[in-house]
Scaffold this active site. Structure first.
Site, PDB file in Angstrom:
ATOM      1  N   CYS A   2       0.741  -1.160   0.016  1.00 17.28           N
ATOM      2  CA  CYS A   2       0.006   0.143  -0.240  1.00 17.28           C
ATOM      3  C   CYS A   2       0.816   1.443  -0.166  1.00 17.28           C
ATOM      4  O   CYS A   2       2.073   1.160   0.292  1.00 17.28           O
ATOM      5  CB  CYS A   2      -0.891  -0.126   1.240  1.00 17.28           C
ATOM      6  SG  CYS A   2      -0.373   0.634   2.506  1.00 17.28           S
ATOM      7  N   ASN A  82     -10.298   7.902   9.910  1.00 16.83           N
ATOM      8  CA  ASN A  82     -11.577   7.513   9.154  1.00 16.83           C
ATOM      9  C   ASN A  82     -11.414   5.980   8.850  1.00 16.83           C
ATOM     10  O   ASN A  82     -10.424   5.404   8.849  1.00 16.83           O
ATOM     11  CB  ASN A  82     -11.312   8.117   7.614  1.00 16.83           C
ATOM     12  CG  ASN A  82     -11.720   9.796   7.768  1.00 16.83           C
ATOM     13  OD1 ASN A  82     -12.363  10.095   8.510  1.00 16.83           O
ATOM     14  ND2 ASN A  82     -10.809  10.357   6.864  1.00 16.83           N
ATOM     15  N   GLY A  88     -15.134   7.055   4.989  1.00 13.69           N
ATOM     16  CA  GLY A  88     -14.570   7.659   3.990  1.00 13.69           C
ATOM     17  C   GLY A  88     -13.075   7.507   3.961  1.00 13.69           C
ATOM     18  O   GLY A  88     -12.048   8.341   3.709  1.00 13.69           O
ATOM     19  N   HIS A  95      -4.385   5.441   9.799  1.00 16.32           N
ATOM     20  CA  HIS A  95      -3.634   6.675  10.104  1.00 16.32           C
ATOM     21  C   HIS A  95      -4.519   7.608  10.812  1.00 16.32           C
ATOM     22  O   HIS A  95      -5.600   7.719  10.757  1.00 16.32           O
ATOM     23  CB  HIS A  95      -3.309   7.218   8.619  1.00 16.32           C
ATOM     24  CG  HIS A  95      -4.448   7.390   7.765  1.00 16.32           C
ATOM     25  ND1 HIS A  95      -4.949   6.268   6.845  1.00 16.32           N
ATOM     26  CD2 HIS A  95      -5.237   8.584   7.351  1.00 16.32           C
ATOM     27  CE1 HIS A  95      -5.864   6.698   6.249  1.00 16.32           C
ATOM     28  NE2 HIS A  95      -6.189   7.897   6.412  1.00 16.32           N
ATOM     29  N   HIS A  97      -5.262  11.376  11.593  1.00 20.49           N
ATOM     30  CA  HIS A  97      -5.101  12.794  10.906  1.00 20.49           C
ATOM     31  C   HIS A  97      -4.703  13.513  12.292  1.00 20.49           C
ATOM     32  O   HIS A  97      -5.582  13.712  12.976  1.00 20.49           O
ATOM     33  CB  HIS A  97      -6.288  13.337  10.318  1.00 20.49           C
ATOM     34  CG  HIS A  97      -6.506  12.512   9.043  1.00 20.49           C
ATOM     35  ND1 HIS A  97      -6.233  13.049   7.747  1.00 20.49           N
ATOM     36  CD2 HIS A  97      -7.314  11.203   8.842  1.00 20.49           C
ATOM     37  CE1 HIS A  97      -6.492  12.146   6.888  1.00 20.49           C
ATOM     38  NE2 HIS A  97      -7.168  11.171   7.457  1.00 20.49           N
TER      39      HIS A  97
HETATM   40  P1  5GP Z   1      -8.110   9.012   4.379  1.00 21.56           P
HETATM   41  O1  5GP Z   1      -9.333   9.677   3.531  1.00 21.56           O
HETATM   42  O2  5GP Z   1      -7.871   7.539   3.945  1.00 21.56           O
HETATM   43  O3  5GP Z   1      -8.575   9.110   5.622  1.00 21.56           O
HETATM   44  O4  5GP Z   1      -7.253   9.962   4.105  1.00 21.56           O
HETATM   45  C1  5GP Z   1      -6.016   9.521   3.404  1.00 21.56           C
HETATM   46  C2  5GP Z   1      -5.079  10.780   3.493  1.00 21.56           C
HETATM   47  O5  5GP Z   1      -3.777  10.715   2.852  1.00 21.56           O
HETATM   48  C3  5GP Z   1      -5.580  12.018   2.743  1.00 21.56           C
HETATM   49  O6  5GP Z   1      -5.858  13.218   3.574  1.00 21.56           O
HETATM   50  C4  5GP Z   1      -4.652  12.154   1.328  1.00 21.56           C
HETATM   51  O7  5GP Z   1      -4.499  13.617   1.227  1.00 21.56           O
HETATM   52  C5  5GP Z   1      -3.534  11.718   2.009  1.00 21.56           C
HETATM   53  N1  5GP Z   1      -2.387  10.981   1.148  1.00 21.56           N
HETATM   54  C6  5GP Z   1      -2.688  10.322   0.129  1.00 21.56           C
HETATM   55  N2  5GP Z   1      -1.832   9.919  -0.659  1.00 21.56           N
HETATM   56  C7  5GP Z   1      -0.456  10.432  -0.056  1.00 21.56           C
HETATM   57  C8  5GP Z   1       0.693  10.410  -0.274  1.00 21.56           C
HETATM   58  O8  5GP Z   1       1.289   9.818  -1.240  1.00 21.56           O
HETATM   59  N3  5GP Z   1       1.554  11.410   0.512  1.00 21.56           N
HETATM   60  C9  5GP Z   1       1.142  12.025   1.387  1.00 21.56           C
HETATM   61  N4  5GP Z   1       1.908  12.829   2.467  1.00 21.56           N
HETATM   62  N5  5GP Z   1      -0.357  11.880   1.975  1.00 21.56           N
HETATM   63  C10 5GP Z   1      -1.064  11.242   0.963  1.00 21.56           C
HETATM   64 ZN    ZN Z   2       0.350  -0.412   4.400  1.00 17.66          ZN
END
Ligand code: 5GP
Ligand code: ZN
Length: 118
Positions: A2, A82, A88, A95, A97
Site C-alpha cells: 500500500c 477514518n 471515508g 492513519h 489525522h
Molecule cells: P483518508 O481519507 O484515508 O482518511 O486519508 C488519506 C489521506 O492521505 C488524505 O488526507 C490524503 O491527502 C493523504 N495522502 C494520500 N496519498 C498521499 C501521499 O502519497 N503522501 C502524503 N503525504 N499524503 C497522502
Molecule cells: Zn500499508
C-alpha cells in the site's frame, strides 16, 4: 504494497516530522488545515477496526510528543481516523489525522441534515 507502506520503506518520498521504531508522522500531501499531519504505524494495519490495543496505546505518547514538538499542544488540535467505506477511508493503512494551526470548524463533515443521512 500500500501507499503508506511505500512511504515507510522510502519508496515514496514524504515530508517527515517525527519517527521512532514503530510510528511515522509526515505532512499530508493535501492539507485540510494549516497543519495537517498523518501518524501511521510502520506495520501495515488496515484501519482502527483491525488495530490491537497495544498499538493504539503506544501511539498516544508518540502523538503527544509530535504535538509538543510542533507547538500544537499550546492551543489544541484535532485527531481523526477514518474507518472503511462509510468513514471515508481512502488509504487502507491505519492513519490518524492531526489537524491544527488555527481554530478548526466543527461539524464540517455534515453535508446535510444529520437526521436524513442515515
Ligand atoms: P483518508 O481519507 O484515508 O482518511 O486519508 C488519506 C489521506 O492521505 C488524505 O488526507 C490524503 O491527502 C493523504 N495522502 C494520500 N496519498 C498521499 C501521499 O502519497 N503522501 C502524503 N503525504 N499524503 C497522502
Ligand atoms: Zn500499508
Amino acid at each position: 504494497m500500500c501507499i503508506f507502506c511505500k512511504i515507510v520503506d522510502g519508496e515514496i518520498p514524504s515530508n517527515k516530522v517525527l519517527e521512532n521504531e514503530k510510528f511515522l508522522a509526515f505532512h499530508d500531501i493535501n492539507p485540510a488545515a494549516p497543519i495537517h499531519i498523518l501518524v501511521i504505524p510502520k506495520e501495515h494495519i488496515e484501519s482502527f477496526q483491525e488495530a490491537d490495543s497495544q498499538t493504539i496505546a503506544e501511539m498516544t505518547p508518540f502523538i503527544q510528543e509530535l504535538c509538543s514538538k510542533i507547538g500544537l499542544d499550546k492551543n489544541g488540535y484535532r485527531l481523526i481516523t477514518n474507518i472503511g467505506e462509510d468513514g471515508g477511508q481512502e488509504v487502507k493503512h491505519l492513519h490518524i489525522h492531526v489537524l491544527g494551526g488555527g481554530k478548526l470548524i466543527w461539524k464540517h463533515y455534515q453535508e446535510s441534515d444529520p437526521h436524513k443521512n442515515i
